[in-house]
Design an enzyme around this catalytic site. Structure first.
Site, PDB file in Angstrom:
ATOM      1  N   CYS A 165      -3.399 -22.851  43.438  1.00 48.52           N
ATOM      2  CA  CYS A 165      -2.113 -22.495  44.044  1.00 48.52           C
ATOM      3  C   CYS A 165      -1.874 -20.994  44.150  1.00 48.52           C
ATOM      4  CB  CYS A 165      -0.977 -23.143  43.249  1.00 48.52           C
ATOM      5  SG  CYS A 165      -1.201 -24.913  43.034  1.00 48.52           S
ATOM      6  N   HIS A 304       7.467 -18.877  41.228  1.00 44.73           N
ATOM      7  CA  HIS A 304       6.515 -19.939  41.574  1.00 44.73           C
ATOM      8  C   HIS A 304       7.226 -21.288  41.520  1.00 44.73           C
ATOM      9  CE1 HIS A 304       2.595 -21.616  42.263  1.00 44.73           C
ATOM     10  NE2 HIS A 304       2.661 -22.360  41.171  1.00 44.73           N
ATOM     11  N   GLU A 315       7.261 -19.895  33.168  1.00 43.86           N
ATOM     12  CA  GLU A 315       7.464 -18.761  34.067  1.00 43.86           C
ATOM     13  C   GLU A 315       8.697 -17.949  33.678  1.00 43.86           C
ATOM     14  OE1 GLU A 315       7.711 -17.657  38.828  1.00 43.86           O
ATOM     15  OE2 GLU A 315       7.849 -19.766  38.217  1.00 43.86           O
ATOM     16  N   LYS A 336      10.485 -23.445  46.857  1.00 45.03           N
ATOM     17  CA  LYS A 336       9.763 -24.721  46.937  1.00 45.03           C
ATOM     18  C   LYS A 336      10.724 -25.902  46.902  1.00 45.03           C
ATOM     19  CE  LYS A 336       5.306 -23.408  44.858  1.00 45.03           C
ATOM     20  NZ  LYS A 336       5.596 -21.994  44.532  1.00 45.03           N
ATOM     21  N   HIS A 341       5.575 -27.575  47.912  1.00 42.84           N
ATOM     22  CA  HIS A 341       4.455 -26.799  47.365  1.00 42.84           C
ATOM     23  C   HIS A 341       3.277 -26.886  48.327  1.00 42.84           C
ATOM     24  CE1 HIS A 341       1.785 -24.784  44.835  1.00 42.84           C
ATOM     25  NE2 HIS A 341       2.028 -25.376  43.665  1.00 42.84           N
ATOM     26  N   PHE A 401      -3.388 -23.689  38.555  1.00 44.20           N
ATOM     27  CA  PHE A 401      -4.266 -24.403  37.633  1.00 44.20           C
ATOM     28  C   PHE A 401      -5.506 -23.543  37.389  1.00 44.20           C
ATOM     29  CE2 PHE A 401      -3.010 -29.135  38.473  1.00 44.20           C
ATOM     30  CZ  PHE A 401      -1.837 -28.927  37.787  1.00 44.20           C
TER      31      PHE A 401
END
Length: 413
Positions: A165, A304, A315, A336, A341, A401
């Site tokens: 991502c 994010h 975050e 998002k 996403h 990830f």
């Protein structure tokens, strides 16, 4: 901060709302969700999930039928966005002459997954003896970058990044470094993904990170930082930025939208899917140092914010740790919640949102943030509705990830 200055002179976007980047941003300011229930019954087990699909796009008309037939959907979306950004920067997309000072850096998480799945179905479900001879070029992850380079004559580096991502954020950051080091004058940087292959969706479902929902509740399915958040929403999309050395842009009379002032990338080196605040904090610190920015200069952070149980508080902890008492005054939102996403494309799409936020002096909200999770407190969440706010400098966070973190720092021009 060192080396040459890098500015943004063009943006291109393929979004679920249709229209251009300006229209996309207006929809976000209005708090309009693009999430809908995505259903399919053409496979052994029917599928119904909240998802975001791009608005109808006539790729045959935009790219030509012969060319479009050689592209997977992620490359089609990416090429359209790339051409739009090139045009927006004041360049002629019809000029195919060699441009040795211009290059491409592109990100994708999944590449041509739809093409590969089509081949698997032909072999294993339909029992056909062979797949399309175009399968390899349709599926390769560097297809979008290569098509853009070929169409526009971009003879400098043609680079592709697959970092989950964070893919397109890292593509932008590495393009930025290339210009600043003097290896290029102009870089087309962005990303694209089209993740709604049946097998891909089932794989994400197995991770138990997808938001549930039915047709009625789907628009509110993605709720970053909310106490009742239940997971992310898979989206397709593409975005592109034209990055340019500042003096080069000024010499040709280009419109400068913003300055890309800094970039930080780190690895958590801890876990494949569990994020770590320390690694994210280091990425923020590196971007800030690279840009020569002080914490009090940051007015906005496009988070994010995926709406996962672990990701959101991690975050916010990283932001609190870096900014300290200043964190309470920094506006934060996660768009998002409305556009979903976009995996490898999410970094560039949110970078575009950040640039337009600075241009407009208006911050889009985190939609559906009704009851803040106490673990996500400590920053100034822009929730429910947009707010007018002068933004001198801003960050865009992308965390992936594998523990890969990328932060882009922008300064108003």
């Amino acid at each position: 901060m060192s080396g040459r200055r890098v500015v943004i002179t063009g943006v291109g976007l393929v979004s679920p709302y249709g229209g251009d980047a300006a229209d996309f941003f207006e929809r976000l300011l209005a708090g309009e969700s693009a999430v809908r229930l995505y259903e399919t019954d053409d496979v052994p087990r029917p599928l119904a999930i909240p998802a975001v699909r791009c608005a109808a796009l006539d790729v045959d008309a935009l790219l030509g039928r012969a060319l479009a037939s050689t592209m997977d959907r992620f490359a089609q979306l990416g090429t359209v966005a790339a051409l739009d950004a090139w045009r927006d920067a004041g360049f002629d997309p019809g000029d195919r002459s060699e441009k040795p000072h211009c290059g491409v850096a592109w990100g994708t998480a999944l590449g041509g997954t739809l093409a590969y799945e089509r081949g698997y179905r032909e072999l294993w479900l339909a029992g056909r003896p062979r797949v399309s001879p175009l399968s390899v070029v349709l599926g390769m992850n560097n297809a979008a970058a290569s098509h853009a380079a070929i169409l526009l004559g971009l003879a400098n580096a043609c680079l592709s990044y697959t970092v989950a991502c964070a893919s397109s954020a890292i593509a932008i950051g590495e393009a930025f470094r290339r210009i600043r080091a003097g290896a290029a004058e102009v870089m087309l940087a962005g990303g694209s993904d089209a993740p709604h292959a049946y097998g891909v969706v089932r794989a994400w479902e197995a991770l138990r990170v997808l938001a549930p929902g039915d047709a009625e509740s789907a628009p509110r399915a993605c709720r970053p930082f909310d106490r009742e958040r239940a997971g992310l929403v898979l989206a397709e999309g593409a975005g592109a930025l034209v990055l340019e050395e500042r003096e080069h842009a000024l010499a040709r009379g280009a419109t400068i939208l913003a300055e890309l002032a800094g970039y930080g990338s780190t690895c958590d080196h801890a876990h494949l899917v569990r994020p770590e605040a320390a690694g994210q904090r280091r990425a923020i610190a590196l971007a800030m140092e690279d840009a020569g920015l002080a914490p009090e200069e940051i007015d906005y952070i496009n988070a994010h914010g995926t709406a996962t149980r672990e990701g959101d508080p991690t975050e916010i902890a990283a932001i609190r740790d870096y900014f300290g008492p200043r964190a309470a005054g920094v506006a934060v939102s996660a768009t998002k919640s409305m556009h979903g996403h976009m995996l490898g494309a999410t970094g560039v799409v949110e970078a575009i949102v950040t640039v337009l936020t600075m241009r407009r002096g208006a911050v889009p909200p985190t939609a559906w943030l009704d009851a803040l999770d106490p673990d996500c407190a400590g920053v100034r969440h822009i929730a429910a509705r947009a707010e007018n706010l002068p933004v001198r400098a801003a960050l865009s966070n992308s965390f992936a990830f594998g523990g890969s973190n990328a932060v882009l720092a922008f300064r108003a021009h």
